[in-house]
Design an enzyme around this catalytic site. Structure first.
Site, PDB file in Angstrom:
ATOM      1  CG  HIS A 269      -5.829  12.140  35.142  1.00 29.16           C
ATOM      2  ND1 HIS A 269      -5.961  13.189  34.453  1.00 29.16           N
ATOM      3  CD2 HIS A 269      -6.112  11.021  34.576  1.00 29.16           C
ATOM      4  CE1 HIS A 269      -6.089  12.547  33.146  1.00 29.16           C
ATOM      5  NE2 HIS A 269      -6.481  11.015  33.195  1.00 29.16           N
ATOM      6  CG  HIS A 310      -0.398  19.310  32.271  1.00 25.23           C
ATOM      7  ND1 HIS A 310       0.295  18.665  31.028  1.00 25.23           N
ATOM      8  CD2 HIS A 310      -1.922  19.047  32.423  1.00 25.23           C
ATOM      9  CE1 HIS A 310      -0.967  17.929  30.486  1.00 25.23           C
ATOM     10  NE2 HIS A 310      -2.054  18.193  31.176  1.00 25.23           N
ATOM     11  CG  ASP A 367      -8.295  19.387  36.499  1.00 20.61           C
ATOM     12  OD1 ASP A 367      -7.208  18.770  36.254  1.00 20.61           O
ATOM     13  OD2 ASP A 367      -9.536  19.047  36.266  1.00 20.61           O
TER      14      ASP A 367
END
Ligand code: SDX
Length: 431
Positions: A269, A310, A367
């Site tokens: 995460h 994802h 990210d």
């Protein structure tokens, strides 16, 4: 509610067939949902580990279309907010549902700026940590401890308490984050400077020192602000779902946000941004990319391409696109030629042409590029997830408040039990 319904027919294989209807609810956009609430009375649970097909709540805050790579906050595309808005304006939008007018925005900014300091006693908290404590460990501890200080904003049934807690958390997260960094360096904590913007103030508290005036580059402050905006909210992700579940027990807002911080920390995460930079450092050179892509595809190798894939996006994460453009701009502005950015871009090119990633619809997520900008801003890798937590605090609060200010019940999932059925205790001398 719609006139649509799902009809479930259960054939127990011994000639008994049971058929019943389940109502279908329709949102303003996105998939309809099948209401399975009546199944328990029929003796059934639904089974959906990881909640891949489960809508856990109704919400008006953020909409994601994973196939199209669309992210809307109260209907506004993230690309437009990142380009034309700023973080505190996005906070207002997420919390209250509409963009503020000038007077509303000025009042919101003024109020946040006057909650940026923490109680002086909290400064002594840090002395209990080792200097090399991970800043996320400090954030979990210190944010959870805020409930020991702010008893006048912990009554979740009181709308004013919830509002004050929201301002305190949004305002104090940057201060606590910067303190967790300063503590690791042995430098003195910097007090907030309310003459600065939210993001410039954060950089001031991170990199300023009491011996000389802090000079904050508007370019860096703008880049920092855009990063906070890009991390502000993302529907029912793991940490937001943790916040909703913790909040459903009527825990106080500071404990609930600390739970969100803890859930965000994992490398699957919010911890992925730190893991991406470590991965790019391990790859080290463009010539090594093929080797690491092969590792990521090898089922027997636990290595994954961090910053890729994802649960919802099966297309480009729109935030990754904005982040990649911002990375180019910031590095160009700073005159930095970062080999890591070149490796990241080449890695993205190779992965997106590789059948494995194409077939599994694995694209760069938020990210993948964020760490490169944060590194260019001088933020140490260990602080990357802390930055994510600072940005996401408003999303956690918006979802928490949306739940608490509407009828809700404590979240209590069930299970498929596969353990021992009842059996009698065996005394020790008979085992
Ligand atoms: C965030 O939910 C949110 O909205 C989160 C977030 C937010 O803003 O709150 O967007 C922020 O958390 C972004 C994600 C950051 N995490 C990473 O970058 C870590 C690397 N990514 C993976 O661990 C993974 O993609 C997840 C955790 C993000 C998603 O996992 P899922 O949905 O459970 O998917 P999966 O693990 O079942 O993967 C599906 C397939 C698997 O192969 P098969 O078993 O089907 O053969 O794709 C493979 C996986 O092995 N796969 C990868 C991969 N990600 C998935 N293979 C190599 N590298 C990867 N990164």
């Amino acid at each position: 509610m719609t006139d649509k319904k799902a009809t479930l027919t259960i054939d127990n294989g011994q000639g008994s067939v049971d058929t019943f209807d389940l109502p279908i609810h329709k949102g303003s956009v996105g998939p309809d949902v099948i209401d399975v609430g009546s199944l328990t009375a029929k003796g059934y649970f639904t089974f959906d580990p990881g909640f891949t097909s489960t809508a856990a709540c109704e919400s008006e805050i953020t909409y994601i279309d994973g196939e199209q790579g669309i992210l809307l906050h109260r209907g506004y595309p993230i690309e437009q907010l990142a380009e034309q808005s700023d973080y505190l304006e996005t906070c207002y939008l997420l919390l209250y549902g509409e963009l503020p007018n000038k007077a509303q925005k000025d009042e919101f900014v003024y109020t946040v700026q006057r909650h940026t300091m923490v109680h002086e006693q909290i400064r002594t908290f840090f002395n209990g940590f080792r200097r090399d404590a991970h800043p996320m460990a400090i954030m979990c501890g210190v944010v959870g401890a805020l409930s020991a200080f702010y008893h006048d904003s912990t009554d979740i049934s009181d709308e004013h308490h919830r509002k004050v807690a929201a301002f305190r958390l949004i305002a104090k997260m940057p201060t606590i984050a910067a303190m967790s960094y300063k503590f690791s360096t042995g430098q003195p904590f910097m007090y907030p400077d309310n003459s600065l913007s939210y993001s410039a103030n954060f950089l001031h508290m991170m990199f300023g020192n009491p011996c000389e005036p802090t000079v904050i580059s508007p370019t860096l402050a703008r880049a920092m602000d855009r990063i906070f905006t890009l991390h502000a909210d993302h529907e029912q992700n793991a940490s937001t779902s943790t916040v909703r579940l913790a909040g459903s027990s009527q825990a106080n807002p500071f404990a609930v946000i600390a739970a969100g911080i803890a859930a965000l920390w994992g490398p699957s995460h919010g911890g992925a941004n730190e893991a991406v930079v470590k991965m790019l450092e391990e790859i080290g050179d463009i010539s090594q990319i093929d080797k690491y892509v092969a590792k990521a595809k090898d089922k027997d190798d636990p290595f994954r391409l961090m910053g890729f894939g994802h649960r919802v996006y099966k297309n480009f994460d729109p935030r990754a696109k904005v982040m990649k453009q911002a990375a180019d701009e910031v590095l160009a502005e700073l005159g930095i030629q970062d080999e890591m950015l070149e490796i990241a871009k080449r890695l993205e090119e190779i992965a997106l042409q590789d059948e494995y990633f194409v077939e599994k619809k694995l694209y760069p997520n938020v990210d993948f590029y964020s760490g490169i900008i944060l590194k260019a801003l001088g933020i140490p890798t260990s602080m990357f997830t802390v930055i994510f937590a600072v940005g996401r605090t408003v999303g956690w609060i918006a979802h928490w408040n949306e739940m608490i200010s509407n009828p809700y019940r404590i979240g209590r999932p069930r299970q498929l039990y596969t353990g021992h059925t009842a059996r009698d205790f065996v005394p020790l001398d008979q085992r």
